[in-house]
Scaffold this motif. Structure first.
Motif, PDB file in Angstrom:
ATOM      1  N   ARG A  82      34.590  31.374  49.575  1.00 25.02           N
ATOM      2  CA  ARG A  82      35.031  30.672  48.547  1.00 25.02           C
ATOM      3  C   ARG A  82      34.266  31.369  47.181  1.00 25.02           C
ATOM      4  NH1 ARG A  82      33.175  25.546  49.157  1.00 25.02           N
ATOM      5  NH2 ARG A  82      34.902  25.295  50.362  1.00 25.02           N
ATOM      6  N   SER A  83      32.909  31.733  47.396  1.00 28.09           N
ATOM      7  CA  SER A  83      31.985  32.551  46.329  1.00 28.09           C
ATOM      8  C   SER A  83      32.760  33.714  45.983  1.00 28.09           C
ATOM      9  CB  SER A  83      30.683  32.778  46.926  1.00 28.09           C
ATOM     10  OG  SER A  83      30.050  31.379  47.251  1.00 28.09           O
ATOM     11  N   VAL A  84      33.116  34.615  46.922  1.00 31.96           N
ATOM     12  CA  VAL A  84      33.816  35.841  46.718  1.00 31.96           C
ATOM     13  C   VAL A  84      35.212  35.474  46.167  1.00 31.96           C
ATOM     14  CG1 VAL A  84      34.723  37.900  47.711  1.00 31.96           C
ATOM     15  CG2 VAL A  84      32.530  36.978  48.591  1.00 31.96           C
ATOM     16  N   GLU A  85      36.140  34.793  46.593  1.00 32.02           N
ATOM     17  CA  GLU A  85      37.530  34.442  46.114  1.00 32.02           C
ATOM     18  C   GLU A  85      37.359  33.993  44.675  1.00 32.02           C
ATOM     19  OE1 GLU A  85      39.559  32.652  49.076  1.00 32.02           O
ATOM     20  OE2 GLU A  85      39.398  34.199  50.628  1.00 32.02           O
ATOM     21  N   ALA A  86      36.416  33.144  44.502  1.00 30.41           N
ATOM     22  CA  ALA A  86      36.198  32.662  43.056  1.00 30.41           C
ATOM     23  C   ALA A  86      35.749  33.582  41.923  1.00 30.41           C
ATOM     24  CB  ALA A  86      34.898  31.729  43.154  1.00 30.41           C
ATOM     25  N   HIS A  87      35.297  34.864  42.410  1.00 32.82           N
ATOM     26  CA  HIS A  87      34.948  35.830  41.615  1.00 32.82           C
ATOM     27  C   HIS A  87      36.088  36.852  41.847  1.00 32.82           C
ATOM     28  CE1 HIS A  87      31.009  34.015  41.747  1.00 32.82           C
ATOM     29  NE2 HIS A  87      31.014  34.405  40.647  1.00 32.82           N
ATOM     30  N   GLY A  88      37.346  36.633  42.042  1.00 29.29           N
ATOM     31  CA  GLY A  88      38.572  37.645  42.195  1.00 29.29           C
ATOM     32  C   GLY A  88      38.282  38.541  43.189  1.00 29.29           C
ATOM     33  N   GLY A  89      37.566  38.464  44.213  1.00 29.49           N
ATOM     34  CA  GLY A  89      37.559  39.360  45.335  1.00 29.49           C
ATOM     35  C   GLY A  89      38.049  39.026  46.682  1.00 29.49           C
ATOM     36  N   GLU A  90      37.752  40.035  47.589  1.00 28.62           N
ATOM     37  CA  GLU A  90      38.355  39.849  48.869  1.00 28.62           C
ATOM     38  C   GLU A  90      36.958  40.175  49.877  1.00 28.62           C
ATOM     39  OE1 GLU A  90      41.394  42.355  49.197  1.00 28.62           O
ATOM     40  OE2 GLU A  90      42.968  41.147  48.469  1.00 28.62           O
ATOM     41  N   ILE A  91      36.928  39.125  50.953  1.00 32.87           N
ATOM     42  CA  ILE A  91      35.846  39.425  51.889  1.00 32.87           C
ATOM     43  C   ILE A  91      36.482  39.479  53.217  1.00 32.87           C
ATOM     44  CG2 ILE A  91      35.033  36.949  51.935  1.00 32.87           C
ATOM     45  CD1 ILE A  91      32.243  37.972  52.416  1.00 32.87           C
ATOM     46  N   ASN A  92      36.103  40.332  54.261  1.00 31.00           N
ATOM     47  CA  ASN A  92      36.508  40.323  55.525  1.00 31.00           C
ATOM     48  C   ASN A  92      35.831  41.126  56.404  1.00 31.00           C
ATOM     49  OD1 ASN A  92      38.231  39.765  57.664  1.00 31.00           O
ATOM     50  ND2 ASN A  92      40.091  39.517  56.130  1.00 31.00           N
ATOM     51  N   LEU A 141      43.801  36.967  39.787  1.00 24.75           N
ATOM     52  CA  LEU A 141      43.475  38.171  38.833  1.00 24.75           C
ATOM     53  C   LEU A 141      42.566  39.300  39.397  1.00 24.75           C
ATOM     54  CD1 LEU A 141      42.645  35.872  35.791  1.00 24.75           C
ATOM     55  CD2 LEU A 141      44.716  36.890  36.278  1.00 24.75           C
ATOM     56  N   GLY A 142      41.528  39.030  40.099  1.00 26.20           N
ATOM     57  CA  GLY A 142      40.984  40.064  40.862  1.00 26.20           C
ATOM     58  C   GLY A 142      41.667  40.818  41.723  1.00 26.20           C
ATOM     59  N   THR A 143      42.412  40.124  42.683  1.00 26.99           N
ATOM     60  CA  THR A 143      43.042  40.932  43.521  1.00 26.99           C
ATOM     61  C   THR A 143      44.332  41.760  43.213  1.00 26.99           C
ATOM     62  OG1 THR A 143      44.219  38.765  44.151  1.00 26.99           O
ATOM     63  CG2 THR A 143      42.266  39.380  45.641  1.00 26.99           C
ATOM     64  N   HIS A 144      44.909  41.104  41.863  1.00 30.08           N
ATOM     65  CA  HIS A 144      45.762  41.686  41.397  1.00 30.08           C
ATOM     66  C   HIS A 144      45.190  43.240  41.109  1.00 30.08           C
ATOM     67  CE1 HIS A 144      48.337  42.912  37.715  1.00 30.08           C
ATOM     68  NE2 HIS A 144      49.142  42.657  38.342  1.00 30.08           N
ATOM     69  N   ASP A 145      44.022  43.408  40.502  1.00 26.57           N
ATOM     70  CA  ASP A 145      43.461  44.566  40.087  1.00 26.57           C
ATOM     71  C   ASP A 145      43.171  45.411  41.310  1.00 26.57           C
ATOM     72  OD1 ASP A 145      43.394  44.084  37.528  1.00 26.57           O
ATOM     73  OD2 ASP A 145      41.541  43.383  37.502  1.00 26.57           O
ATOM     74  N   ILE A 146      42.821  44.729  42.250  1.00 23.96           N
ATOM     75  CA  ILE A 146      42.622  45.500  43.562  1.00 23.96           C
ATOM     76  C   ILE A 146      43.998  46.264  43.816  1.00 23.96           C
ATOM     77  CG2 ILE A 146      41.676  45.106  45.872  1.00 23.96           C
ATOM     78  CD1 ILE A 146      39.860  42.912  44.735  1.00 23.96           C
ATOM     79  N   GLY A 147      44.806  45.433  43.971  1.00 13.64           N
ATOM     80  CA  GLY A 147      46.085  45.933  44.495  1.00 13.64           C
ATOM     81  C   GLY A 147      46.737  46.951  43.829  1.00 13.64           C
ATOM     82  N   LEU A 148      46.449  47.293  42.562  1.00  6.63           N
ATOM     83  CA  LEU A 148      47.200  48.009  41.727  1.00  6.63           C
ATOM     84  C   LEU A 148      46.166  49.459  41.622  1.00  6.63           C
ATOM     85  CD1 LEU A 148      48.694  46.032  38.912  1.00  6.63           C
ATOM     86  CD2 LEU A 148      49.760  47.209  41.000  1.00  6.63           C
ATOM     87  N   GLN A 149      45.244  49.638  42.492  1.00  9.07           N
ATOM     88  CA  GLN A 149      44.425  51.064  42.365  1.00  9.07           C
ATOM     89  C   GLN A 149      45.399  51.971  42.628  1.00  9.07           C
ATOM     90  OE1 GLN A 149      40.148  50.573  44.107  1.00  9.07           O
ATOM     91  NE2 GLN A 149      41.296  49.007  44.929  1.00  9.07           N
ATOM     92  N   ARG A 150      46.156  51.923  43.493  1.00 11.79           N
ATOM     93  CA  ARG A 150      47.067  53.289  44.042  1.00 11.79           C
ATOM     94  C   ARG A 150      48.435  53.460  43.146  1.00 11.79           C
ATOM     95  NH1 ARG A 150      46.236  55.023  49.096  1.00 11.79           N
ATOM     96  NH2 ARG A 150      48.268  55.923  49.146  1.00 11.79           N
ATOM     97  N   ASN A 151      48.496  54.796  42.771  1.00  7.85           N
ATOM     98  CA  ASN A 151      49.634  55.183  42.039  1.00  7.85           C
ATOM     99  C   ASN A 151      50.723  54.724  42.381  1.00  7.85           C
ATOM    100  OD1 ASN A 151      48.392  56.616  40.162  1.00  7.85           O
ATOM    101  ND2 ASN A 151      48.471  58.583  41.348  1.00  7.85           N
ATOM    102  N   ASN A 197      56.291  43.659  31.921  1.00 11.11           N
ATOM    103  CA  ASN A 197      55.928  42.387  32.667  1.00 11.11           C
ATOM    104  C   ASN A 197      54.736  42.227  33.143  1.00 11.11           C
ATOM    105  OD1 ASN A 197      56.805  39.625  33.856  1.00 11.11           O
ATOM    106  ND2 ASN A 197      56.405  40.762  36.012  1.00 11.11           N
ATOM    107  N   ASP A 198      54.217  43.253  33.801  1.00 12.83           N
ATOM    108  CA  ASP A 198      52.873  43.259  34.596  1.00 12.83           C
ATOM    109  C   ASP A 198      51.699  43.013  33.483  1.00 12.83           C
ATOM    110  OD1 ASP A 198      51.360  43.480  37.190  1.00 12.83           O
ATOM    111  OD2 ASP A 198      50.496  45.037  36.166  1.00 12.83           O
TER     112      ASP A 198
END
Length: 864
Positions: free
Chosen positions: A66-76, A799-809, A828-829
């Motif tokens: 919850r702490s990571v996802e609340a800051h727009g991140g992913e943990i695994n 919002l955070g995972t959106h930025d993470i997912g758009l790193q690649r061209n 749109n994006d």
């Protein structure tokens, strides 16, 4: 360049600032995996991966995620034979918070006894899930046969009986033995100040960890050299055979490692590899065939793996052995070797696109491969590989008289141990004929950074006179570019009579053009160190490519020719048609996919979204090259094209090339088919499919949104509240009730209404309780207003995972192409963040009441 520092307590920190995106990745590499387990510790390394997220003195159950996802991140995390890795990726503005969570989990895990008991049940569900995957069962059998003394012979996940026997004391003993600062590497990559990141590392990972002294870790038992041929063939409930032939090879720090990687690519990686061309493409003896060189810390395996129908298995295995033997007898062509070497070197560029990819590479080299310096040594060794060196390595390790053959066979398959031994004996004695020579021009030199010229800001958008729309975005971070061509269509343009047409079209579009045959296309893509593939989706069809920017001219020329002048040769169509029919015939080997197919047919009664993406056997059998060409002419017309190009390119040059290739006025596309109207609902729908598997797969869903519906954003926030490691489904049904390993919520938006659904794989005896739990969580969202804290967490995570997912061209090109194709516009994006931020708790409850109607629901149940 990456740098290394060592804390006073022995923990190693490797850092690499990278400012291409406002994202950071932190990974903790523990130099212990399942290969470090004693017989009474089997499964403990993987169990630790689960337990470190179950709470600390500072954070209770669910609060780490919850702490990571609340800051727009992913943990695994993941566990392998030689290491266990815990990783966080998140927006750089929250970098220290993410690192604090990771440090807390690694240093201060509570290992609560009751949580351990529940998590053991979850791991046992994960084990059952793996039993339903033929590829996992085949791999497990191979390693058990190849490693009869070494722990590599045991599955990383362990065995159910062993896992159930673990206690808190045993877990703590493993932790104290292996999770010591001197045995850990912190890998940090992304948008941060290096000095500041090192201060954080010292604050959070430094000092005395308070661990009691322990005896030196046990020495792993050695695997003796194979003393002959080992064969293990098992009849199984599979529709196709899964077969491996493997040889012993040394570990990662051996001087032959680089040459073995080159050998694996020449032999069986990619469409232009020898095995793919000979066994799969030319002779159609296997659905899939590949080779891999697995070089862990200690001696590993070089293997050829094939998936084949039973009727061609014996011949396919013989052909595979002959191709491998040919590499010991005749040197590969110099240009072939140079092309493969350039591909390996190009991987270093592609890895720079994402912070998590680069962090993984740095962590691997420092923790497993002997240190950061080994990367440069590895690429230097690759550069030194010659055809003679490749043949020498093949001769040294392709020991057909000391090999392992392991396989899962359909019942009654005409392949025996005696046949396997005979094939290997013949391959080791006969001098095989060399394969046809291939002439490929040597690639030009590689560069690791983008062009020094400034990137043009924003998007360049132009609609051509013929109707095509082109969108260009310049990015200079890495010397790469991506193309995505998209047309309306896909499954939406199919009927029951031609179901599978767009899937077959996608398979054959890249298999030859007016001037290049399929083999030449594959060779050219490899020579350009790129990738070219197709996607047949539910509402569109796409062609995508990724290449080094130095190859822009030739790569664009190839891309345009594939898009506009596909050959649809009869031989290629027949070959791909056979492979597609094989996929259809064997889909019961993928029970989760079957569950979704049953769900689609239950939710949709008339709309093409009810159809299978791969199609059905009878309509696919009836398809012809002429039918594919007619569809291409009708619907893949330039007037319907959206082309997005993102990366290290010049917008003016791109537009010039696009105008020449796609700008001419054509005949125009045919009108899209009229969509049938879905019948009304007369109550909840349910369908069951019996499959004798270890788990039952559940899909419960409801009609959903169009891509143009404004309420799709609140629905996405609702889905996020249910999903992820801090989501309601994970916490309630996995963490607290141990019902499943896999449980998730998903949204499928379409040009026409899609769906919102929950998925779970669980034990058959838990099905009723699982459905009750799923329905209960959905009912709460209808009835109760979500808290502002939960809402904020979900929105920040999106919002955070959106930025993470758009790193690649490639990801950015896909978003631009699809948004434009679907009428949302290329900008749109840019509105995504504003739209997600505007979602309120009232909007979430409103969309829950709109969508979650159990009288308008579809349930698919697939299992025993």
């Amino acid at each position: 360049m990456p740098s290394r520092a060592r804390l006073a307590n022995g923990l190693t920190v490797v850092t690499h600032p990278q400012r291409a995106a406002p994202v950071v990745a932190f990974q903790v590499w523990v130099k212990a995996g399942s290969g470090d387990e004693t017989p009474d510790e089997v499964g403990l390394a993987h169990l630790h991966e689960h337990m470190l997220f179950k709470g600390t003195a500072r954070r209770g159950l669910g609060e780490i995620a919850r702490s990571v996802e609340a800051h727009g991140g992913e943990i695994n995390a993941w566990t392998s034979f030689d290491q266990t890795v815990y990783h966080v990726v998140m927006a750089s503005r929250h970098a220290r918070a993410g690192l604090d969570v990771l440090a807390d989990a690694v240093r201060h895990s509570a290992f609560d006894a009751s949580e351990l008991s529940r998590e053991i049940e979850v791991v046992c569900e994960e084990i059952k899930r793996s039993l339903d995957m033929p590829s996992r069962r085949a791999s497990k059998a191979l390693f058990a046969l190849a490693f009869q003394s070494h722990p590599y012979g045991r599955p990383v996940i362990g065995f159910e009986e062993a896992v159930r026997a673990h206690t808190r004391e045993r877990v703590l003993g493993f932790y104290r033995k292996h999770y010591r600062p001197e045995n850990l590497v912190l890998s940090a990559v992304g948008d941060f100040d290096e000095a500041e990141a090192r201060r954080w590392a010292e604050e959070l990972f430094g000092g005395d960890w308070g661990l009691p002294p322990v005896a030196k870790a046990d020495t792993r038992p050695k695997e003796p050299a194979f003393d002959g041929v080992r064969v293990g063939l098992t009849e199984d409930e599979v529709k196709e055979a899964w077969l491996h032939v493997a040889f012993q090879i040394p570990g990662v720090q051996h001087p032959d490692t680089a040459a073995l990687d080159v050998l694996a690519m020449v032999a069986g990686q990619g469409d232009a590899s020898r095995l793919s061309l000979e066994v799969k493409r030319k002779r159609a003896l296997a659905k899939d065939v590949n080779t891999w060189a697995w070089t862990p810390k200690e001696p590993g395996l070089f293997a050829a793996s094939l998936v084949a129908p039973p009727e061609t298995l014996a011949e396919g295995f013989d052909a595979t052995a002959r191709v491998l033997a040919s590499l010991t007898a005749v040197e590969a062509e110099p240009d072939e070797v140079e092309t493969v070497k350039a591909l390996i070197e190009a991987e270093a560029v592609y890895q720079r696109e994402t912070v998590q990819g680069l962090a993984r590479k740095l962590g691997y080299y420092e923790a497993v491969a002997g240190g950061l310096e080994r990367e440069a040594a590895y690429y230097e060794a690759v550069a030194q590989v010659t055809p003679a060196r490749l043949r020498e390595v093949a001769q040294r390790y392709f020991t057909f008289e000391r090999a392992v053959v392991s396989g899962l066979l359909p019942k009654g398959a005409p392949f025996t141990e005696a046949q396997a031994r005979e094939v290997l004996s013949r391959a080791g004695k006969e001098r095989p004929a060399p394969l046809p020579q291939r002439k490929l021009p040597a690639p030009s030199p590689l560069r690791l950074t983008g062009s020094s010229r400034a990137a043009k800001p924003g998007l360049t958008v132009e609609q051509l006179p013929g109707g095509a729309t082109v969108v260009v975005r310049e990015e200079r971070a890495v010397p790469l570019f991506a193309l995505r061509a998209t047309w309306p269509g896909g499954l939406r343009y199919e009927t029951s009579a031609d179901n599978g047409l767009t899937a077959l079209l996608a398979r054959t579009l890249t298999r030859g053009t007016a001037s290049l045959d399929a083999e030449q296309v594959s060779h050219l893509v490899d020579r350009l160190a790129g990738a070219l593939s197709t996607i047949a989706g539910r509402s569109s069809m796409s062609l995508r490519g990724e290449f080094l920017s130095k190859h822009f001219e030739r790569a664009f020329e190839l891309f345009a020719e594939v898009a506009t002048r596909p050959a649809f040769l009869e031989s290629e169509v027949a070959r791909e048609q056979k492979l597609q029919l094989h996929d259809i015939a064997t889909r019961e080997d993928r029970p989760s996919s079957v569950a979704f197919e049953v769900f689609h047919k239950t939710l949709f009664r008339a709309h093409p979204y009810r159809l299978a993406l791969q199609g059905e056997a009878e309509p696919v059998k009836a398809l012809t090259p002429a039918a594919l060409a007619a569809y291409h002419q009708k619907y893949l017309d330039p007037s319907q094209l959206t082309l997005a190009v993102v990366g290290d390119v010049d917008s003016d040059v791109v537009l010039e090339r696009v105008r020449a290739a796609f700008g001419k006025q054509g005949e125009g596309a045919a009108l899209p088919p009229v969509m049938p109207v879905e019948p009304g609902w007369d109550g909840a729908r349910q369908a069951r499919r019996q499959l004798q598997k270890a788990q039952t797969h559940l899909v419960l869903g409801f009609p959903g949104a169009r891509v143009t519906d404004a309420w799709r954003r609140p629905l996405l926030v609702l889905q996020t509240m249910l999903s992820g490691q801090s989501g309601r489904l994970f916490l309630e049904l996995r963490d607290k009730r141990s019902m499943a390993y896999s449980v998730s919520a998903l949204v499928m938006e379409g040009v026409d209404p899609g769906y919102f659904a929950l998925y779970m794989g669980t034990s058959p005896e838990k099905v009723d309780a699982a459905l009750e739990g799923m329905r209960g969580e959905l009912a709460k969202l209808r009835e109760e207003l979500v808290s502002e804290a939960e809402l904020a967490r979900a929105k920040e995570h999106l919002l955070g995972t959106h930025d993470i997912g758009l790193q690649r061209n490639g990801a950015r090109a896909a978003v631009l192409a699809l948004d434009t194709c679907y009428g949302l516009g290329p900008d749109n994006d840019a509105r995504y963040g504003e739209e997600i931020s505007a979602v309120t708790a009232e909007a979430v409850r409103e969309v829950a009441r709109r969508v979650i109607d159990f009288e308008r629901s579809a349930l698919a149940v697939v299992g025993p």
